[in-house]
Design a protein around this motif. Sequence first.
Motif, PDB file in Angstrom:
ATOM      1  N   GLY A   1       3.079 -25.415 -11.199  1.00  0.00           N
ATOM      2  CA  GLY A   1       4.305 -26.209 -11.074  1.00  0.00           C
ATOM      3  C   GLY A   1       4.702 -26.897 -12.360  1.00  0.00           C
ATOM      4  N   SER A   2       4.925 -28.200 -12.283  1.00  0.00           N
ATOM      5  CA  SER A   2       5.468 -28.948 -13.417  1.00  0.00           C
ATOM      6  C   SER A   2       4.501 -29.106 -14.588  1.00  0.00           C
ATOM      7  CB  SER A   2       5.945 -30.332 -12.955  1.00  0.00           C
ATOM      8  OG  SER A   2       4.834 -31.091 -12.504  1.00  0.00           O
ATOM      9  N   VAL A   3       3.217 -28.785 -14.405  1.00  0.00           N
ATOM     10  CA  VAL A   3       2.275 -28.909 -15.525  1.00  0.00           C
ATOM     11  C   VAL A   3       2.194 -27.614 -16.339  1.00  0.00           C
ATOM     12  CG1 VAL A   3       0.897 -30.703 -14.423  1.00  0.00           C
ATOM     13  CG2 VAL A   3       0.195 -28.317 -14.212  1.00  0.00           C
ATOM     14  N   ALA A   4       3.020 -26.619 -15.985  1.00  0.00           N
ATOM     15  CA  ALA A   4       2.986 -25.349 -16.706  1.00  0.00           C
ATOM     16  C   ALA A   4       4.330 -25.038 -17.332  1.00  0.00           C
ATOM     17  CB  ALA A   4       2.582 -24.217 -15.768  1.00  0.00           C
ATOM     18  N   TYR A   5       4.258 -24.300 -18.421  1.00  0.00           N
ATOM     19  CA  TYR A   5       5.461 -23.747 -19.034  1.00  0.00           C
ATOM     20  C   TYR A   5       5.279 -22.232 -19.104  1.00  0.00           C
ATOM     21  CZ  TYR A   5       9.164 -22.449 -22.158  1.00  0.00           C
ATOM     22  OH  TYR A   5      10.274 -21.835 -22.675  1.00  0.00           O
ATOM     23  N   LEU A   6       6.181 -21.493 -18.497  1.00  0.00           N
ATOM     24  CA  LEU A   6       6.141 -20.039 -18.480  1.00  0.00           C
ATOM     25  C   LEU A   6       6.888 -19.507 -19.700  1.00  0.00           C
ATOM     26  CD1 LEU A   6       5.401 -17.393 -16.998  1.00  0.00           C
ATOM     27  CD2 LEU A   6       7.616 -17.584 -15.827  1.00  0.00           C
ATOM     28  N   VAL A   7       6.159 -18.847 -20.578  1.00  0.00           N
ATOM     29  CA  VAL A   7       6.745 -18.255 -21.780  1.00  0.00           C
ATOM     30  C   VAL A   7       7.369 -16.920 -21.399  1.00  0.00           C
ATOM     31  CG1 VAL A   7       6.267 -17.374 -24.104  1.00  0.00           C
ATOM     32  CG2 VAL A   7       5.036 -19.385 -23.250  1.00  0.00           C
ATOM     33  N   ARG A   8       8.622 -16.748 -21.744  1.00  0.00           N
ATOM     34  CA  ARG A   8       9.334 -15.531 -21.379  1.00  0.00           C
ATOM     35  C   ARG A   8       9.401 -14.513 -22.517  1.00  0.00           C
ATOM     36  NH1 ARG A   8      10.763 -19.497 -18.204  1.00  0.00           N
ATOM     37  NH2 ARG A   8      11.417 -19.117 -16.071  1.00  0.00           N
ATOM     38  N   ALA A   9       9.313 -14.976 -23.749  1.00  0.00           N
ATOM     39  CA  ALA A   9       9.409 -14.089 -24.913  1.00  0.00           C
ATOM     40  C   ALA A   9       8.190 -13.174 -24.996  1.00  0.00           C
ATOM     41  CB  ALA A   9       9.540 -14.920 -26.182  1.00  0.00           C
ATOM     42  N   ASN A  10       8.373 -12.021 -25.649  1.00  0.00           N
ATOM     43  CA  ASN A  10       7.302 -11.033 -25.727  1.00  0.00           C
ATOM     44  C   ASN A  10       6.482 -11.096 -27.013  1.00  0.00           C
ATOM     45  OD1 ASN A  10       7.637  -9.760 -23.186  1.00  0.00           O
ATOM     46  ND2 ASN A  10       9.486  -8.793 -23.969  1.00  0.00           N
ATOM     47  N   GLY A  11       7.087 -11.045 -28.159  1.00  0.00           N
ATOM     48  CA  GLY A  11       6.354 -11.013 -29.422  1.00  0.00           C
ATOM     49  C   GLY A  11       5.868 -12.387 -29.842  1.00  0.00           C
ATOM     50  N   LEU A  12       4.853 -12.410 -30.712  1.00  0.00           N
ATOM     51  CA  LEU A  12       4.273 -13.668 -31.180  1.00  0.00           C
ATOM     52  C   LEU A  12       5.328 -14.620 -31.726  1.00  0.00           C
ATOM     53  CD1 LEU A  12       1.929 -15.559 -32.045  1.00  0.00           C
ATOM     54  CD2 LEU A  12       1.850 -14.251 -34.189  1.00  0.00           C
ATOM     55  N   TRP A  13       6.147 -14.140 -32.641  1.00  0.00           N
ATOM     56  CA  TRP A  13       7.105 -15.042 -33.297  1.00  0.00           C
ATOM     57  C   TRP A  13       8.190 -15.500 -32.342  1.00  0.00           C
ATOM     58  CZ3 TRP A  13       4.911 -17.126 -37.110  1.00  0.00           C
ATOM     59  CH2 TRP A  13       3.984 -16.411 -37.862  1.00  0.00           C
TER      60      TRP A  13
ATOM     61  N   ALA B   1       0.615 -18.368 -44.695  1.00  0.00           N
ATOM     62  CA  ALA B   1       1.016 -18.840 -43.364  1.00  0.00           C
ATOM     63  C   ALA B   1       2.352 -19.571 -43.441  1.00  0.00           C
ATOM     64  CB  ALA B   1      -0.060 -19.739 -42.775  1.00  0.00           C
ATOM     65  N   ASP B   2       2.540 -20.382 -44.473  1.00  0.00           N
ATOM     66  CA  ASP B   2       3.834 -21.064 -44.667  1.00  0.00           C
ATOM     67  C   ASP B   2       4.958 -20.045 -44.849  1.00  0.00           C
ATOM     68  OD1 ASP B   2       2.988 -23.715 -44.405  1.00  0.00           O
ATOM     69  OD2 ASP B   2       2.532 -23.910 -46.547  1.00  0.00           O
ATOM     70  N   ASP B   3       4.669 -18.967 -45.579  1.00  0.00           N
ATOM     71  CA  ASP B   3       5.666 -17.906 -45.766  1.00  0.00           C
ATOM     72  C   ASP B   3       6.029 -17.264 -44.423  1.00  0.00           C
ATOM     73  OD1 ASP B   3       5.595 -18.367 -48.492  1.00  0.00           O
ATOM     74  OD2 ASP B   3       4.387 -16.580 -48.960  1.00  0.00           O
ATOM     75  N   ASP B   4       5.010 -17.019 -43.580  1.00  0.00           N
ATOM     76  CA  ASP B   4       5.260 -16.451 -42.248  1.00  0.00           C
ATOM     77  C   ASP B   4       6.132 -17.384 -41.413  1.00  0.00           C
ATOM     78  OD1 ASP B   4       3.927 -14.045 -42.565  1.00  0.00           O
ATOM     79  OD2 ASP B   4       2.049 -14.770 -41.688  1.00  0.00           O
ATOM     80  N   ILE B   5       5.837 -18.675 -41.477  1.00  0.00           N
ATOM     81  CA  ILE B   5       6.644 -19.658 -40.730  1.00  0.00           C
ATOM     82  C   ILE B   5       8.085 -19.615 -41.207  1.00  0.00           C
ATOM     83  CG2 ILE B   5       7.036 -22.131 -40.367  1.00  0.00           C
ATOM     84  CD1 ILE B   5       3.918 -22.420 -40.514  1.00  0.00           C
ATOM     85  N   GLU B   6       8.266 -19.627 -42.520  1.00  0.00           N
ATOM     86  CA  GLU B   6       9.610 -19.599 -43.100  1.00  0.00           C
ATOM     87  C   GLU B   6      10.359 -18.333 -42.673  1.00  0.00           C
ATOM     88  OE1 GLU B   6      12.808 -21.046 -45.143  1.00  0.00           O
ATOM     89  OE2 GLU B   6      10.902 -22.090 -45.007  1.00  0.00           O
ATOM     90  N   LYS B   7       9.701 -17.204 -42.784  1.00  0.00           N
ATOM     91  CA  LYS B   7      10.335 -15.929 -42.479  1.00  0.00           C
ATOM     92  C   LYS B   7      10.602 -15.729 -40.992  1.00  0.00           C
ATOM     93  CE  LYS B   7       9.621 -10.951 -42.893  1.00  0.00           C
ATOM     94  NZ  LYS B   7       8.688  -9.898 -43.262  1.00  0.00           N
ATOM     95  N   HIS B   8       9.628 -16.029 -40.163  1.00  0.00           N
ATOM     96  CA  HIS B   8       9.724 -15.672 -38.744  1.00  0.00           C
ATOM     97  C   HIS B   8      10.233 -16.781 -37.829  1.00  0.00           C
ATOM     98  CE1 HIS B   8       7.817 -11.845 -39.519  1.00  0.00           C
ATOM     99  NE2 HIS B   8       6.815 -12.448 -40.105  1.00  0.00           N
ATOM    100  N   LEU B   9       9.987 -18.037 -38.199  1.00  0.00           N
ATOM    101  CA  LEU B   9      10.394 -19.132 -37.305  1.00  0.00           C
ATOM    102  C   LEU B   9      11.629 -19.863 -37.809  1.00  0.00           C
ATOM    103  CD1 LEU B   9       6.991 -20.704 -36.224  1.00  0.00           C
ATOM    104  CD2 LEU B   9       8.441 -19.119 -34.969  1.00  0.00           C
ATOM    105  N   LEU B  10      11.679 -20.149 -39.080  1.00  0.00           N
ATOM    106  CA  LEU B  10      12.785 -20.950 -39.588  1.00  0.00           C
ATOM    107  C   LEU B  10      14.029 -20.104 -39.872  1.00  0.00           C
ATOM    108  CD1 LEU B  10      10.748 -23.385 -41.842  1.00  0.00           C
ATOM    109  CD2 LEU B  10      11.504 -23.687 -39.482  1.00  0.00           C
ATOM    110  N   GLU B  11      13.818 -18.885 -40.398  1.00  0.00           N
ATOM    111  CA  GLU B  11      14.950 -18.007 -40.680  1.00  0.00           C
ATOM    112  C   GLU B  11      15.315 -17.150 -39.486  1.00  0.00           C
ATOM    113  OE1 GLU B  11      14.018 -15.749 -44.167  1.00  0.00           O
ATOM    114  OE2 GLU B  11      13.999 -17.505 -45.458  1.00  0.00           O
ATOM    115  N   GLY B  12      14.363 -16.990 -38.556  1.00  0.00           N
ATOM    116  CA  GLY B  12      14.657 -16.268 -37.321  1.00  0.00           C
ATOM    117  C   GLY B  12      14.459 -14.780 -37.371  1.00  0.00           C
TER     118      GLY B  12
END
Length: 157
Positions: free
Chosen positions: A62-74, A144-155
Motif C-alpha cells: 500500500g502506501s509504504v511502497a512505490y511501484l516503479v513503472r520504467a524499464n531501464g536503469l536510467w 559516475a558524474d558523467d553518467d549522471i549528467e548524460k543519462h539523468l540531467l540531459e535525459g
Amino acid sequence: MSREKVKFIVDVMLGRTARWLRLFGYDTIYKVDADDDWILFNALVQKRTIITRDTKLAYRAGSVAYLVRANGLWEQLREITSQFSIEPKIVLIRCPVCNGKIDEVAKSCVLGKVPEYTYLTHDKFWRCENCGKIYWNGSHLSLADDDIEKHLLEGDT
C-alpha cells in the motif's frame, strides 16, 4: 527529501538502482535473497519506503511502497529521483556495496590497503564502517558524474 529522513528498501528487481540511491546518500537496504514478507516487515519496522517493480508487493504494501513503472536503469532512476525529489548527485555518505556509513579516515590508515599509486596521489580517503571498503576521489567518481549528467540531467537513454 532529506537524506536523513527518507530510507528505502529495494526489491531484487532493482539492485543497480539501490546502488545508485546509496551513491546519492540514501540509506537503502537491498538483499538479493529477501522475500516479500521480509521486505514488508522491515519496511514497516524501520519506517522505510519500498521501491519495487513487483505489482503484487506494491499492492500488499500500500502506501509504504512505490511501484516503479520504467524499464531501464536510467529511466527508473529518473522516475525515482523525480518522485522523491532526490538530487542526482554523488555524496560519499553510504557504501554503495553494503549500505554502511562512510567516514573520512586519515591517510595513514589506508597504507597498504590501497594501490601504492593511489596512496601517493591522493590525500583524502573514506572507509565503510560496515564492510571496510576504502574509497577515494578517483576517476570512477568522475565517470559516475558523467553518467549522471548524460543519462539523468540531459535525459539521454
